[in-house]
Write an enzyme that holds these catalytic residues in place. Structure first.
Site, PDB file in Angstrom:
ATOM      1  CD  GLU A 161      26.486  35.308 -15.998  1.00 35.69           C
ATOM      2  OE1 GLU A 161      26.550  35.719 -17.167  1.00 35.69           O
ATOM      3  OE2 GLU A 161      27.230  34.454 -15.524  1.00 35.69           O
TER       4      GLU A 161
ATOM      5  CG  HIS B 205      36.927  35.803 -10.878  1.00 31.71           C
ATOM      6  ND1 HIS B 205      37.607  36.330 -11.954  1.00 31.71           N
ATOM      7  CD2 HIS B 205      36.103  34.873 -11.378  1.00 31.71           C
ATOM      8  CE1 HIS B 205      37.220  35.725 -13.051  1.00 31.71           C
ATOM      9  NE2 HIS B 205      36.302  34.833 -12.739  1.00 31.71           N
TER      10      HIS B 205
END
Lengths: 398, 410
Positions: B146, B215
């Protein structure tokens, strides 16, 4: 005196036929002008290149007298500029962090000599000289360092945020290693737009241990991006020596599947040759890592004396043996391209230029208070901003 | 944002000025968008009126119109939304994809990068089919890095490309926080205006179906103080497509927050091209008694609570703030001036969330109009647990909203 130089020249391939006549002229006390010849001159680098998974370029570098003198002038300007910045910092006209590049000038000058303004360069915070090499002016540099309006980032960036979009200089970044993924983005855009240009992403031996570097390297190699990762290895990451920070100090080999080349970063001609080779390589084969073996005389920044983690003997030793400007001076004198006095005159001229730029920069005004709120967003988006006390300094942007 | 209004000049001004209250809420634009051409398009404001003016003075001519119910439950409500043409029905992720595809057709510089966006089609199917249509260089599958690919997107944006970076889950973008904060948000400023970063960073976040703590993160609270970025949250297929297009066309870096549970919402959206204003809030249900400010998934909890409240005799005004940075204080302020009571319902954590900033902003600006303290209902300050029952307690439920409104309106 020119005659003795002729006889003691090193292994240059061509003896200029005019040299003898010139020597005679000099001996007869006629002032010979400084050489502006563009006749090719081939000089050997002092040490060979060390390759990793590629064929190294030849040690013989083609140059010409004019180029050598430009190298001398550019590096001397950069050196003088950094020393002047040192004094300005001590006089408290430059605040915050100031990272000086003296000792490493050969890297940016050699790089500039092998590329054009459409190629992109991105580097970290030690960016004053790279900016100058990319076409910045001394006035812009000193104004920005002192936080004035005339600076290249309007005084809002500071020492670590120099940018010049039209010359392909993308900064100027304060966080170690963050510029490398940005560099991959620049290379990606070059590939996307199908220009035949390359990106040089510079980082230091300290940043070479950052994870994002390997992430970016993986992506660049996977997508064949035209990026050249240049590790300016000055052997110290802030205050920590490279042997204490890196298990493997061969930064050019760290790419593993990506080819690498180790270059003597104090030799401007070696740097030029390596960058030229890298540009050609990268346009065909994908990324390459160049490790420039260089050295900085100052500490990491102005707040670091630079002598607690290394000895003064080491610093002066490098200065005597490997200084990039001295090398070019010896080359120039050795090939009789200029006299000692002419070189000294150039240096005096540079000193004057730098002093003038500083004086002019000091006259530049501080930015207006309303500048606090400009360029936060691109113009065209209406917003209101408040000052610290929430009542005053209110600015309504158009 | 200036580009959005350019097309309006010739075609819109003449016809629209004549009859802004027309039931033909959308000006027909017959030219479809093709790459390289600028279409004249209409900025449709959230209440259905046409936006004819640039800048904030447009608010002065707001019309109090009921916008169609975002959850398209009734056929007549859906029909009222697109009176001129039937429009087409689709799910929220398809709306996002439509917006993305139209923008990629229109401008060659738009590209998408993220994990699994290309050949796999996107983990939430937002980019399905795009790689086949546009090729590998415009829809890029990145490795799981990322920090690097967000940095790459920003670097590409510096040269003029318009990348869209997808975080597979917003929480993963924490790894790219340095790039987003320092390079994305601040480069326009520190370069003295030399570089613009027209990047869109998007991804799903929020508390989903027992995905666990890592998450189920809500990153809007972490990103909200980064200067130089804009944040928007979509909640319906209509505003998802509109905000996606506006974000791509914006010269500023925009972070578009989607929600994992909203991807399968179905709604009828117009066939014509349209854009939603990035800095504007959406009036979901006008009312008189209390202003309820919300965004993203909590909008549906609020609307559910609203049904109960209406039965009990209350008249809540529900505003989907959509623009998380900056807040649309104009819409919100007008509402506060009308109702004098505010309830904020959000999915962020209590500490340092969007609600906290919104409370402060409203208190500072509209304290004279408030009859009661602002109540902010947020998620609990805990990592989201896995167990279903516990997860329900973490976020705000409609029953809590009803109770809060009753207490406020005493």
């Amino acid at each position: 005196m020119a005659l003795s130089h002729l006889s003691s020249t090193r292994s240059n391939r061509f003896l200029r036929p005019l040299a003898a006549a010139a020597a005679a002229a000099a001996a007869s006390s006629l002032c010979r002008p400084i050489s502006t010849s563009t006749e090719p001159l081939v000089i050997e680098t002092s040490i060979p290149f060390t390759p990793h998974k590629c064929e190294p370029p030849s040690r013989s570098v083609e140059t010409n007298p004019q180029e050598l003198l430009t190298f001398f002038r550019d590096m001397a300007t950069m050196r003088r500029m950094e020393i002047a910045a040192d004094s300005l910092y001590k006089a408290k006209l430059i605040r915050g962090f100031c990272h000086l590049y003296d000792g490493q000038e050969a890297v940016c000058v050699g790089m500039e000599a092998s590329i054009n303004k459409k190629d992109c360069i991105i580097t970290a915070y030690r960016d004053h000289c790279t900016f100058l090499g990319r076409g910045g002016t001394l006035l812009e540099i000193f104004s920005e360092l002192m936080g004035r309006q005339g600076g290249c980032s309007k005084g809002k960036g500071g020492s670590m945020h120099f940018y010049k979009k039209e010359s392909g200089f993308y900064g100027g970044h304060g966080i170690v290693g963050a510029q490398v993924p940005l560099g991959c983005g620049l290379a990606f855009a070059q590939k996307y737009n199908k220009d035949e240009n390359v990106t040089f992403a510079l980082y230091g031996d300290g940043a070479a241990n950052q994870g994002q570097l390997f992430e970016a390297l993986n992506i660049s190699a996977l997508w064949d991006l035209p990026i050249i990762l240049v590790c300016e290895n000055n052997h110290y990451g802030m205050g920590t020596a490279e042997w204490r920070a890196a298990k493997s100090p061969s930064y050019y080999k760290r790419g593993d599947y990506v080819p690498g080349l180790k270059v003597d970063g104090m030799d401007v001609l070696a740097v030029k040759q390596a960058c030229k080779f890298a540009k050609e390589h990268v346009l065909k084969n994908g990324p390459i890592i160049l490790e420039m073996d260089t050295y900085r005389y100052h500490g990491h920044s102005m707040s670091d004396p630079g002598s607690t983690y290394r000895t003064r003997d080491e610093i002066s030793g490098v200065r005597q043996e490997r200084d990039p400007i001295e090398r070019v001076r010896k080359l120039v004198l050795g090939h009789d391209l200029a006299t000692e006095k002419e070189l000294k005159d150039i240096e005096k001229e540079i000193r004057k230029e730098v002093d003038e730029a500083i004086a002019k920069a000091k006259e530049s005004p501080m930015p207006e208070p309303s500048e606090l709120f400009t360029n936060v967003y691109v113009k065209g988006f209406g917003t209101e901003s408040f000052g610290a006390d929430r009542k005053e300094l209110r600015a309504t942007l158009p | 944002m200036a580009t959005v209004f350019q097309g309006l000049g010739a075609t819109a001004a003449i016809t629209a000025a004549a009859n802004p209250l027309d039931s033909n809420k959308f000006l027909l634009s017959s030219r479809r968008s093709f790459s390289g051409k600028k279409t004249s398009l209409v900025v449709v404001r959230s209440d259905g009126s046409l936006n004819l003016n640039t800048g904030s003075s447009a608010g002065a001519r707001r019309l109090d119109k009921l916008v169609t119910n975002a959850v398209a439950t009734k056929a007549d409500a859906a029909a009222a939304a697109s009176a001129s043409k039937p429009g087409h029905e689709l799910l929220l992720y398809e709306a996002l994809r439509e917006g993305l595809e139209e923008e990629m057709d229109r401008d060659n510089r738009v590209c998408v990068m993220g994990e699994d966006v290309g050949h796999y089609g996107g983990s939430y199917k937002v980019t399905r089919g795009l790689a086949d249509k546009f090729g590998d260089l415009r829809v890029l599958d990145t490795p799981i890095a990322e920090n690097a690919f967000t940095g790459m997107g920003i670097g590409a944006a510096m040269t003029g490309l318009r990348p869209i970076v997808e975080g597979m889950n917003m929480g993963f973008l924490l790894l790219a926080f340095n790039q987003i904060s320092n390079n994305c948000g601040m480069l326009h400023y520190t370069s003295g205006g030399q570089f613009t970063i027209p990047i869109v960073i998007r991804g799903p976040g929020g508390v989903g179906r027992q995905l666990g703590a890592e998450h189920s993160q809500r990153l809007e609270s972490y990103f909200q103080s980064i200067p130089g970025i804009q944040m928007v949250a979509c909640s319906t297929p209509y505003n998802a497509k509109g905000l996606m297009k506006a974000a791509i066309r914006s010269e500023n870096p925009v972070i578009l927050f989607e929600h994992v549970l909203l991807y399968n919402l179905k709604e009828r959206i117009p066939d014509e091209e349209y854009i939603c204003n990035l800095e504007e809030a959406e009036m979901v249900r006008p009312g008189e008694h209390i202003t309820i400010l919300t965004y993203s998934r909590m909008r549906y909890h609020v609307m559910q609570a609203a049904k109960t409240l209406v039965n009990k005799g209350y008249d809540p005004e529900v505003i989907d703030i959509r623009s998380l940075k900056p807040f649309d204080l104009h819409t919100i302020g007008n509402s506060v001036k009308k109702t004098h009571r505010v309830l904020i319902v959000e999915e962020c954590m209590r500490t340092g969330g969007i609600g906290a900033s919104l409370t402060a902003a409203i208190n500072e600006n509209f304290i004279d109009y408030l009859d009661a303290p602002i109540v902010c209902l947020s998620s609990q300050d805990v990592p989201t647990p896995y167990a279903g029952t516990l997860e329900e307690f973490t976020i705000v439920q409609p029953a809590q909203i009803v109770t809060a409104v009753e207490q406020l309106c005493q």
